[in-house]
Design an enzyme around this catalytic site. Structure first.
Site, PDB file in Angstrom:
ATOM      1  N   ASP A 169       0.758  -1.473   0.216  1.00 40.28           N
ATOM      2  CA  ASP A 169       0.151   0.215   0.070  1.00 40.28           C
ATOM      3  C   ASP A 169       0.931   1.082  -0.133  1.00 40.28           C
ATOM      4  O   ASP A 169       0.802   2.177   0.566  1.00 40.28           O
ATOM      5  CB  ASP A 169      -1.041  -0.027   1.357  1.00 40.28           C
ATOM      6  CG  ASP A 169      -1.968  -1.143   1.114  1.00 40.28           C
ATOM      7  OD1 ASP A 169      -1.586  -2.086   1.173  1.00 40.28           O
ATOM      8  OD2 ASP A 169      -3.108  -1.237   0.564  1.00 40.28           O
ATOM      9  N   TYR A 201      -1.915   4.506  -6.496  1.00 42.16           N
ATOM     10  CA  TYR A 201      -2.997   5.308  -5.743  1.00 42.16           C
ATOM     11  C   TYR A 201      -4.063   6.340  -6.543  1.00 42.16           C
ATOM     12  O   TYR A 201      -4.393   7.317  -6.676  1.00 42.16           O
ATOM     13  CB  TYR A 201      -3.284   5.808  -4.084  1.00 42.16           C
ATOM     14  CG  TYR A 201      -3.213   5.169  -3.620  1.00 42.16           C
ATOM     15  CD1 TYR A 201      -1.990   4.217  -2.959  1.00 42.16           C
ATOM     16  CD2 TYR A 201      -4.257   4.471  -2.470  1.00 42.16           C
ATOM     17  CE1 TYR A 201      -1.784   2.561  -2.594  1.00 42.16           C
ATOM     18  CE2 TYR A 201      -4.673   3.810  -1.583  1.00 42.16           C
ATOM     19  CZ  TYR A 201      -3.012   2.425  -1.323  1.00 42.16           C
ATOM     20  OH  TYR A 201      -3.873   1.496  -0.343  1.00 42.16           O
ATOM     21  N   ASN A 235      -6.638  -3.482  -4.178  1.00 42.21           N
ATOM     22  CA  ASN A 235      -7.514  -3.018  -5.170  1.00 42.21           C
ATOM     23  C   ASN A 235      -7.763  -2.009  -5.837  1.00 42.21           C
ATOM     24  O   ASN A 235      -8.487  -1.170  -6.428  1.00 42.21           O
ATOM     25  CB  ASN A 235      -9.045  -2.642  -3.930  1.00 42.21           C
ATOM     26  CG  ASN A 235      -8.440  -1.611  -2.363  1.00 42.21           C
ATOM     27  OD1 ASN A 235      -7.724  -2.271  -2.272  1.00 42.21           O
ATOM     28  ND2 ASN A 235      -9.179  -0.732  -2.568  1.00 42.21           N
ATOM     29  N   HIS A 320      -4.190  -9.551  -0.498  1.00 44.14           N
ATOM     30  CA  HIS A 320      -3.984  -8.014  -0.593  1.00 44.14           C
ATOM     31  C   HIS A 320      -4.534  -8.175   0.767  1.00 44.14           C
ATOM     32  O   HIS A 320      -4.512  -7.138   1.613  1.00 44.14           O
ATOM     33  CB  HIS A 320      -4.510  -7.661  -1.956  1.00 44.14           C
ATOM     34  CG  HIS A 320      -4.981  -5.644  -1.046  1.00 44.14           C
ATOM     35  ND1 HIS A 320      -3.932  -5.318  -1.240  1.00 44.14           N
ATOM     36  CD2 HIS A 320      -5.635  -5.341  -1.369  1.00 44.14           C
ATOM     37  CE1 HIS A 320      -4.283  -3.935  -0.100  1.00 44.14           C
ATOM     38  NE2 HIS A 320      -4.994  -4.164  -1.253  1.00 44.14           N
ATOM     39  N   HIS A 330     -11.326  -2.242   7.172  1.00 45.68           N
ATOM     40  CA  HIS A 330     -11.593  -3.768   6.007  1.00 45.68           C
ATOM     41  C   HIS A 330     -11.804  -4.307   6.966  1.00 45.68           C
ATOM     42  O   HIS A 330     -11.910  -5.607   6.347  1.00 45.68           O
ATOM     43  CB  HIS A 330     -10.391  -3.309   5.067  1.00 45.68           C
ATOM     44  CG  HIS A 330     -10.255  -2.325   4.301  1.00 45.68           C
ATOM     45  ND1 HIS A 330     -11.322  -1.760   3.321  1.00 45.68           N
ATOM     46  CD2 HIS A 330      -9.657  -1.320   5.038  1.00 45.68           C
ATOM     47  CE1 HIS A 330      -9.851  -0.767   2.832  1.00 45.68           C
ATOM     48  NE2 HIS A 330      -9.328  -0.843   3.575  1.00 45.68           N
ATOM     49  N   HIS A 357      -3.773  -3.841   2.625  1.00 44.60           N
ATOM     50  CA  HIS A 357      -5.037  -3.267   2.599  1.00 44.60           C
ATOM     51  C   HIS A 357      -5.612  -2.466   3.556  1.00 44.60           C
ATOM     52  O   HIS A 357      -5.528  -1.547   3.119  1.00 44.60           O
ATOM     53  CB  HIS A 357      -6.004  -4.540   2.675  1.00 44.60           C
ATOM     54  CG  HIS A 357      -7.516  -4.315   2.133  1.00 44.60           C
ATOM     55  ND1 HIS A 357      -7.900  -2.913   0.952  1.00 44.60           N
ATOM     56  CD2 HIS A 357      -8.151  -4.681   2.585  1.00 44.60           C
ATOM     57  CE1 HIS A 357      -8.706  -2.797   0.963  1.00 44.60           C
ATOM     58  NE2 HIS A 357      -9.072  -3.456   1.160  1.00 44.60           N
ATOM     59  N   VAL A 358      -5.464  -2.553   5.408  1.00 40.74           N
ATOM     60  CA  VAL A 358      -5.161  -1.868   6.342  1.00 40.74           C
ATOM     61  C   VAL A 358      -4.123  -0.871   6.425  1.00 40.74           C
ATOM     62  O   VAL A 358      -2.963  -1.547   6.387  1.00 40.74           O
ATOM     63  CB  VAL A 358      -5.686  -2.963   7.558  1.00 40.74           C
ATOM     64  CG1 VAL A 358      -6.010  -2.270   8.671  1.00 40.74           C
ATOM     65  CG2 VAL A 358      -6.915  -3.744   7.101  1.00 40.74           C
TER      66      VAL A 358
HETATM   67 FE   LIG Z   1      -6.084  -1.978  -0.277  1.00 36.60          FE
END
Ligand SMILES: [Fe+2]
Length: 470
Positions: A169, A201, A235, A320, A330, A357-358
């Site tokens: 991330d 991102y 994501n 992820h 999440h 993810h987190v």
């Molecule tokens: Fe993510």
């Protein structure tokens, strides 16, 4: 008096009862770090930042990155972008002790995303490399070539030491830059990055402004042009935007990043495996179908029995969306995938699962939650020495900021958690021992904020938990 004494006694009894009831709850969980991070807004570096600077010269190659190109580490995929014209897709390469330059020829691609047109994206695979060898390589032939280097891994084998970096991330904020700098200056020198998804991102910008994919490529070049990063999709790689007519998921990501999925008999670049030194790394996709009968399910079902722990003792999974996550971000998003695949991870004794993810850090004890069968009520994670350790390392430092809100009390399975940006390293020593450590950005390069001696589940499955059992 009588009333007062009764109420005093009552309070005393209640307090004792409270202690008895709460003590196991308070004692059960691991550590929620007391480190207090200065609260600052996480903002992206501006477009004119030096880390985004375009290399000088007509059609100079930029956004250079490499990743493993086959199943065992004898090939490398080299990728780069030219902006003015397609130019050459050839890579010249030579080993440290050879003057003779070899040539590999790749291909060029482009894509459009809404009102954005990409540069010329080159991918070239270099094959038949020697193990454990330093190679120089040159891209941008014919215009303004640039030269980089990498070191191939040692031949795959059970006691080969190797050091991985763990980053997730990442994004392109000032904090992202700190994370990458800390990784580069960590005295434990990572040789390959295992990246657990969510790269640029760019999709946080209007119309998923794909120029932010380009800036990200230039930002991370200083590491990924010199050592392979192993890619997992998150994501933020989906880039699904029907409101602007962009309905093909993963379009920018798949044009820009290539992985050697065919060499592990995968049918899509989102799930695949590689061997590297003494590790067998399985990459899964939280955002591709994973239910029964789906291609990913079928692939993993056939893949796990192929892992030969006498050749690659360390079985590592990257994905992820974490399965064990006690932050209020999440929460339980990884649950359906856990239900599908966790019994296999326990059966095949996966050593460690890394997720992102987190946007925080968390490490679990070895736990499993596979006993539940709808009617028996056994739906609480239990200590299990055949189970992996689950590590959330989604703390690269992207624009969305930190996850700092947690479920309380800390669940028993959670050994250590802290909402700070950082990275980790996994230093494999031999078939039985590995040393893992997590580094937060707020401290010096040497400081290890969390550390653990990891024992291999196949060769040395002794208890390596760091919190007391209840
Ligand atoms: Fe993510």
């Amino acid at each position: 008096m009588g009333v007062r004494r009764t109420s005093f006694l009552g309070c005393f009894i209640l307090a004792v009862l409270g202690l008895i009831i709460s003590a196991p709850i308070l004692c059960r969980g691991g550590t929620t770090s007391s480190f207090v991070r200065k609260v600052e807004k996480t903002i992206d570096m501006p477009m004119d930042s030096d880390v985004f600077s375009v290399p000088p010269g007509y059609n100079a190659p930029q956004q250079v990155h490499i990743t493993q190109g086959d199943h065992v580490g004898k090939a490398m995929i080299v990728s780069w972008v030219t902006m003015d014209e397609p130019g050459s897709s050839t890579v010249l390469y030579w080993s440290n002790n050879s003057k003779q330059k070899n040539k590999a020829t790749g291909a060029v691609t482009t894509y459009r995303f809404y009102n954005y047109t990409s540069g010329y994206i080159h991918h070239c695979i270099i094959k038949h490399l020697k193990f454990n060898t330093k190679y120089y390589y040159e891209v941008g032939i014919g215009h303004n070539p640039r030269t980089f280097w990498f070191v191939t891994p040692p031949q795959v084998g059970p006691d080969v030491p190797y050091t991985f970096g763990l980053i997730g991330d990442l994004g392109q904020s000032f904090d992202s830059n700190r994370t990458l700098t800390h990784y580069e200056l960590n005295p434990i020198k990572g040789q390959t990055v295992l990246f657990v998804g969510d790269l640029s991102y760019a999709d946080n910008y209007p119309n998923h402004d794909n120029t932010r994919w380009d800036t990200w490529g230039r930002f991370v070049e200083r590491s990924v042009a010199y050592q392979p990063w192993i890619w997992t999709t998150g994501n933020h790689e989906i880039d699904f935007a029907p409101e602007i007519g962009e309905t093909k998921p993963f379009k920018p990501y798949t044009h820009r990043y290539r992985v050697p999925y065919k060499s592990s008999n995968s049918t899509a670049p989102f799930w695949y495996s590689i061997k590297r030194a003494s590790a067998y790394i399985i990459v899964l996709s939280s955002y591709s179908a994973y239910g029964m009968y789906t291609p990913q399910y079928q692939w993993l079902y056939e893949e796990l029995p192929k892992v030969n722990r006498s050749e690659t003792p360390w079985l590592i999974v990257l994905l992820h969306s974490p399965w064990y996550n006690s932050y209020n971000y999440h929460y339980m998003e990884g649950e359906t995938m856990r239900v599908m695949y966790e019994p296999w991870f326990v059966q095949y004794k996966v050593d460690v699962v890394f997720a992102g993810h987190v946007h925080a850090y968390e490490r679990s004890e070895r736990v499993s939650n596979v006993a539940y069968n709808i009617v028996n009520g056994k739906c609480t994670p239990v200590r299990d020495q055949s189970a992996p350790i689950y590590i959330t390392i989604g703390d690269g430092g992207n624009i969305e900021g930190l996850a700092n809100n947690m479920t309380e009390p800390q669940p028993e399975y959670s050994a250590f958690r802290e909402p700070s940006f950082g990275h980790a390293t996994l230093d494999i020593k031999n078939r039985t021992h590995a040393y893992y450590s997590w580094h937060r950005n707020q401290e010096g390069y040497v400081v290890e904020a969390d550390k653990l001696r990891l024992y291999n589940r196949f060769w040395h499955p002794v208890d390596d938990s760091t919190t007391a059992k209840s």
